[in-house]
Design a protein around this motif. Structure first.
Motif, PDB file in Angstrom:
ATOM      1  N   ALA A 190      -3.067  10.238   1.712  1.00 15.33           N
ATOM      2  CA  ALA A 190      -2.958  10.064   3.159  1.00 15.33           C
ATOM      3  C   ALA A 190      -2.674   8.601   3.462  1.00 15.33           C
ATOM      4  CB  ALA A 190      -4.247  10.522   3.833  1.00 15.33           C
ATOM      5  N   ASP A 191      -1.493   8.372   4.114  1.00 15.44           N
ATOM      6  CA  ASP A 191      -1.091   7.000   4.418  1.00 15.44           C
ATOM      7  C   ASP A 191      -1.418   6.714   5.881  1.00 15.44           C
ATOM      8  OD1 ASP A 191       0.104   4.557   4.737  1.00 15.44           O
ATOM      9  OD2 ASP A 191       1.955   5.100   3.671  1.00 15.44           O
ATOM     10  N   GLU A 192      -2.528   6.023   6.111  1.00 20.53           N
ATOM     11  CA  GLU A 192      -3.018   5.722   7.464  1.00 20.53           C
ATOM     12  C   GLU A 192      -2.976   6.938   8.378  1.00 20.53           C
ATOM     13  OE1 GLU A 192      -2.304   1.925   9.230  1.00 20.53           O
ATOM     14  OE2 GLU A 192      -1.109   1.323   7.487  1.00 20.53           O
ATOM     15  N   PRO A 193      -3.705   7.984   8.024  1.00 24.02           N
ATOM     16  CA  PRO A 193      -3.622   9.233   8.787  1.00 24.02           C
ATOM     17  C   PRO A 193      -4.175   9.100  10.199  1.00 24.02           C
ATOM     18  CG  PRO A 193      -5.414   9.339   7.202  1.00 24.02           C
ATOM     19  CD  PRO A 193      -4.669   8.068   6.907  1.00 24.02           C
TER      20      PRO A 193
ATOM     21  N   LYS B  59       0.824  -1.213   0.000  1.00 21.67           N
ATOM     22  CA  LYS B  59       0.000   0.000   0.000  1.00 21.67           C
ATOM     23  C   LYS B  59       0.862   1.270   0.000  1.00 21.67           C
ATOM     24  CE  LYS B  59      -2.022  -1.091   3.904  1.00 21.67           C
ATOM     25  NZ  LYS B  59      -1.394  -2.385   4.264  1.00 21.67           N
ATOM     26  N   SER B  60       1.830   1.310   0.935  1.00 18.05           N
ATOM     27  CA  SER B  60       2.677   2.521   1.018  1.00 18.05           C
ATOM     28  C   SER B  60       3.518   2.679  -0.238  1.00 18.05           C
ATOM     29  CB  SER B  60       3.584   2.454   2.245  1.00 18.05           C
ATOM     30  OG  SER B  60       2.804   2.470   3.411  1.00 18.05           O
ATOM     31  N   THR B  61       3.967   1.564  -0.759  1.00 22.70           N
ATOM     32  CA  THR B  61       4.751   1.616  -1.990  1.00 22.70           C
ATOM     33  C   THR B  61       3.936   2.256  -3.114  1.00 22.70           C
ATOM     34  OG1 THR B  61       5.879  -0.404  -1.301  1.00 22.70           O
ATOM     35  CG2 THR B  61       6.079   0.225  -3.610  1.00 22.70           C
TER      36      THR B  61
HETATM   37 MG   LIG Z   1       2.435   1.276   4.850  1.00 23.92          MG
END
Ligand SMILES: [Mg+2]
Ligand SMILES: Nc1ncnc2c1ncn2[C@@H]1O[C@H](COP(=O)(O)OP(=O)(O)OP(=O)(O)O)[C@@H](O)[C@H]1O
Lengths: 430, 224
Positions: free
Chosen positions: B165-168, B44-46
């Motif tokens: 937004a990455d897991e805000p 996901k972050s990638t």
């Molecule tokens: Mg991640």
């Protein structure tokens, strides 16, 4: 214009933030600044003292004379044209004119007569000193016999009319007359009255013959001859117009006098030359060497300090990896990151430089103004030589350039590393 | 606006190669609210970093506004991150020595906006996220929710085309997380395009598109 202003305001803010962050590493930064300050102080003091020393040295060399050669008569060292070895040579005043006319490279020339142990009298005061007769007015510039205000040196009329006028060395004047304004006063020498026309400006004199000029009284050569009856000069002094030509001029002098007095032009013992120009050139070289050496030591100190700056910059780059990543993520360009770190190194450098420079300036100022100049002889000589450190523009510019270069270099490599930081890794960096 | 075609990402860690993304196809339109879910390590972050031009794909074509990202140099990518993209991270990623105000001002500085406009914009946006009272505070003087509001303000301040937004809400307690989620929903309703990695069902409920990543591949893409 607006763009430039923006650029500056942008970086000002970044620097403001940087200083805020530096506060956290205050101790380390202060040590680094102190290192730079110390390096700057060292380099400036070394250069200033070196410069001052060279100046004083040159000045006191000039005390004897400016580009002069002092010529003494000797004895022939070999037979020549049927004349025997060991024949004494003597100078007359006409020899000066002969040399001046024959050799265009001689600017000024004068003959000197000396008489020792004369009694000087002024009011109740008696002093025993030397009297010197000089044969030309060029003597004043050549042998730096400059008069104090209100007085003058011997002039043409004095010489032509054999006036009984006298020019006194500072110390002699003080010993004989104290604080009195000497010009216009009459003193007695061996009972003959002389009018004082000038007192010499105090000067530092490195080389000398027959005592320092400050203890000597000078009168016109013509007057000297009528009183003392001397036929021969004690020595001849001439000034060469180009210092690189002095040896050539000396050989011309040897030839000219050789053909007049009939000695071999290669005869080394017929004439003795004291070539002060040669010494001047050597001194100058020695001092250039000393200055370069001192500069190198100072520069080395600075380089070591700058390694400290680079080191602390590398540490901050590492510590701030995360922040670099953040800035990159929100659009900070590589160039900006680099620029910022270089600015930061320069800032540390500049602060240290300013502190070191101010302290150095203060020290130089205090030494120049508060410490006695020394009387020029014995221990006083050392004081005299060291009492005038010179914080010149050359010194300032040299130091500033070294500082700037050192700052750039110590900022450049850490900055390059900072700009190469990978934003994603940086964001994960703890 | 965003068009990804067969995106692959391989991390080369020397000994082993990690295939973080294995052929992702994805379209995002203006005004979308897309959520990305999936187990830990699924990429996901990638994916988010690639969308945000922080990272480049190993393979495949990524077009942002019809332009292939491949052809941009580092400075152009910086400008895109500054102008077109707003990042919000799980761990806030605020500059610790800068105040809330200065953190939000930073992207405007990079954009070269003049002083007066900058001030207006920062004040407006901090007001928008409800932090007018806390402008001068440093991050360590703010609560988690307030920090995230600063980060959101910073992401919004340059009027980006898309907010990533990455897991805000990952580092926030439930109540604060809800508030932040509410803020995102409001922002979306105002017309912002949002892509969010999250497990919050509330967001999934509001989002039009939900992408599920498993092992670097999209499993299903639901549309309301
Ligand atoms: Mg991640
Ligand atoms: N810089 C990297 N170097 C090597 N491998 C990496 C790197 N970044 C991510 N990976 C690997 O790529 C895969 C995907 O990672 P990613 O961070 O995208 O997962 P994620 O879905 O965001 O997980 P999480 O929910 O835990 O945040 C993981 O196996 C991870 O170990």
């Amino acid at each position: 214009m607006n763009k430039v202003f923006n650029h500056i305001s942008k970086n000002l803010l970044l620097i403001k933030l940087f200083i805020r962050e530096l506060n956290k590493e205050r101790r380390k930064i202060l040590m680094t600044i102190a290192g730079i300050a110390w390096g700057t102080l060292t380099i400036i003091l070394l250069l200033s003292f070196g410069d001052g020393l060279a100046n004083q040295m040159m000045k006191s060399r000039k005390g004897l004379g400016v580009n002069i050669v002092i010529l003494y008569p000797g004895q022939t060292g070999r037979e020549y044209q049927g004349l025997p070895q060991g024949r004494g040579i003597s100078f007359r005043e006409e020899d000066c004119d002969l040399l001046k006319n024959r050799i265009p490279y001689i600017d000024r020339i004068a003959g000197e007569y000396d008489s020792w142990g004369n009694s000087f009298k002024y009011k109740d005061k008696m002093v025993s000193e030397k009297v010197r007769g000089v044969s030309s007015i060029g003597y004043e510039d050549m042998r730096t016999h400059f008069p104090q205000e209100g007085g003058r040196f011997i002039n043409k009329m004095d010489l032509q009319e054999r006036r009984r006028v006298i020019f006194l060395g500072t110390n002699l004047k003080e010993r004989l007359m104290g604080d009195v304004d000497a010009v216009g006063e009459t003193i007695l020498i061996n009972g003959f009255p002389f009018k004082v026309i000038g007192v010499m400006q105090d000067k530092m004199q490195m080389g000398m013959y027959g005592g320092p000029d400050t203890e000597t009284a000078v009168i016109p050569a013509s007057t000297f001859k009528t009183i003392y009856g001397n036929e021969y000069l004690s020595r001849i002094i001439y000034q060469v117009n180009e210092i690189d030509r002095s040896e050539y001029v000396n050989s011309l002098v040897r030839q000219t006098l050789g053909s007049k007095y009939r000695f071999h032009p290669e005869d080394k013992s017929a004439l003795h030359f004291w070539d002060t120009i040669k010494n001047t050139k050597v001194t100058r070289k020695v001092f250039t060497g000393i200055t370069i050496f001192m500069g190198l030591i100072g520069a080395l100190t600075l380089v070591i300090a700058s390694v400290g700056v680079a080191n602390i910059m590398f540490i901050t780059v590492k510590k701030r990896t995360r922040e670099i990543g953040i800035k990159r993520a929100i659009g900070g360009k590589r160039g900006l990151i680099k620029f910022q770190f270089i600015m930061e190194a320069l800032l540390i450098d500049l602060t240290g430089g300013l502190i070191g420079g101010s302290v150095a300036y203060l020290i130089v100022f205090l030494i120049r103004n508060l410490i006695g100049k020394g009387d020029g002889f014995g221990e006083g000589m050392a004081m005299y030589m060291l009492s005038q450190p010179n914080f010149s523009w050359t010194v300032a510019i040299t130091t500033a350039s070294i500082l700037g270069l050192v700052g750039l270099l110590s900022g450049f490599f850490p900055a390059r590393r900072a700009a190469a930081v990978d934003p994603i890794e940086a964001l994960h960096y703890e | 606006m965003i068009d990804m075609n067969n995106i692959k990402k391989v991390y080369d860690t020397g000994k082993i190669q990690v295939e973080a993304l294995r052929g992702v196809n994805l379209q995002i339109e203006e005004g979308d609210f897309m959520t990305v879910v999936g187990p830990s390590g699924s990429g996901k972050s990638t994916l988010m970093n690639i969308i945000g031009c922080l990272d480049k794909p190993s393979e495949g074509e990524y077009k942002l506004n019809q332009k292939s990202v491949k052809n941009f140099n580092d400075n152009q990518l910086s400008e895109i991150r500054n102008q077109d993209i707003g990042f919000v991270f799980q761990n806030f990623n605020l500059l610790p020595y800068a105040s809330a105000y200065e953190n939000v001002e930073m992207p405007l500085l990079f954009a070269g906006m003049s002083g007066k406009k900058r001030r207006e914009r920062v004040e407006y946006i901090l007001d928008r996220v409800g932090l007018s009272e806390r402008m001068g505070h440093k991050p360590n003087e703010l609560s988690g929710g307030q920090k995230q509001r600063v980060a959101i303000a910073r992401a919004l301040v340059n009027n980006p085309k898309i907010i990533l937004a990455d897991e805000p809400t990952g580092n926030l307690d439930t109540k604060t997380g809800e508030n932040i989620m509410q803020l995102f929903i409001e922002l979306w309703k105002e017309g912002n395009t949002i892509v969010m990695i999250t497990h919050d069902p509330r967001a999934t409920k509001y989002s039009e598109k939900a992408v599920k990543l498993i092992d670097g591949k999209i499993k299903n893409q639901t549309m309301d």
